[in-house]
Design an enzyme around this catalytic site. Structure first.
Site, PDB file in Angstrom:
ATOM      1  N   CYS A  58       2.700  18.457  17.596  1.00  0.00           N
ATOM      2  CA  CYS A  58       1.490  19.059  17.294  1.00  0.00           C
ATOM      3  C   CYS A  58       0.673  19.406  18.507  1.00  0.00           C
ATOM      4  CB  CYS A  58       0.367  18.139  16.610  1.00  0.00           C
ATOM      5  SG  CYS A  58       1.328  17.514  14.860  1.00  0.00           S
TER       6      CYS A  58
HETATM    7  C1  BEZ Z   1       4.506  15.515  15.980  1.00  0.00           C
HETATM    8  O1  BEZ Z   1       3.562  16.089  16.176  1.00  0.00           O
HETATM    9  O2  BEZ Z   1       5.119  15.131  17.036  1.00  0.00           O
HETATM   10  C2  BEZ Z   1       4.961  14.489  14.713  1.00  0.00           C
HETATM   11  C3  BEZ Z   1       4.152  14.218  13.837  1.00  0.00           C
HETATM   12  C4  BEZ Z   1       4.258  13.672  12.721  1.00  0.00           C
HETATM   13  C5  BEZ Z   1       5.995  13.129  12.522  1.00  0.00           C
HETATM   14  C6  BEZ Z   1       6.698  13.605  13.619  1.00  0.00           C
HETATM   15  C7  BEZ Z   1       6.451  14.147  14.685  1.00  0.00           C
END
Ligand code: BEZ
Length: 212
Positions: free
Chosen positions: A45
């Site tokens: 994210c």
């Molecule tokens: C991420 O944004 O890195 C992420 C968020 C939830 C689960 C896996 C990765």
């Protein structure tokens, strides 16, 4: 019932990192990209919001306003935004919606219970100036989205809204486009003075009409 292409994009009021907004008022006559992410302070994210901020001029050039959303609270968004700016070398200045009540997530079907009961998946909606849904994509939490693809689709949507053309696989702005099947070849020759190449009666190309 979940949203479908051509449906009116639901309006909402929300608390965001840029203050309280009414979605429709915020969009005005612009195009919109509304995209959800699972959670703040997560690595994928962080790169997605950073990339969106770095592409600010590309979105602006196309008259597009961008908004991110997750179910995290405002204070968490604000702290995380500093991290995004620091690590991705950008300035996030588009609204990140703090959707603690899940109102936006539920209106747009961003929670997929078999993926996660609590967090939004990576949904993305492109909304036209008429406030209709023009594109929906959904990615899993493990896969960051390609924001150049989002820009490419916006180019196609803005072109095909104004000309009787469609865009072929992997098309990029500046490349030849396809004459839509509802236009006869005779009419296409009149409509597209740059020329029409007939490969098959149903497969006809013309140079992109809004480019020199
Ligand atoms: C991420 O944004 O890195 C992420 C968020 C939830 C689960 C896996 C990765």
């Amino acid at each position: 019932m979940s949203l479908r292409l051509g449906d009116a994009a639901p309006n909402f009021k929300a608390v965001t990192t840029e203050g309280e907004i009414d979605f429709y008022e915020y969009l005005g006559n612009s195009w919109g990209v509304l995209f959800s992410h699972p959670a703040d302070y997560t690595p994928v994210c962080t790169t997605e919001l950073g990339k969106t901020a770095l592409l600010k001029q590309e979105f602006e050039k196309r008259g597009v306003k961008v908004l991110a959303v997750s179910v995290d609270p405002l204070d968490k968004h604000l702290g995380w935004r500093n991290d995004i700016n620091e690590t991705q070398h950008c300035t996030v200045d588009f609204p990140i919606i703090a959707d603690e009540s899940k109102e936006v997530a539920n209106l747009y079907g961003m929670i997929h219970p078999n993926a996660s009961e609590t967090f939004t998946v990576r949904s993305l909606f492109i909304i036209g100036p008429d406030k209709k849904v023009k594109l929906m994509i959904t990615y899993p939490a493990s896969t960051g989205r390609n924001f150049y693809e989002v820009l490419r689709v916006i180019d196609s949507l803005q072109l095909t809204a104004n000309y009787s053309v469609a865009t072929p696989a992997d098309w990029k702005s500046g490349e030849d486009v396809i004459v839509v099947p509802s236009v006869s070849t005779e009419d296409a020759i009149k409509k597209f003075p740059k020329g029409v190449k007939v490969v098959k009666p149903y497969l006809r190309y013309t140079p992109q009409p809004n480019k020199d």
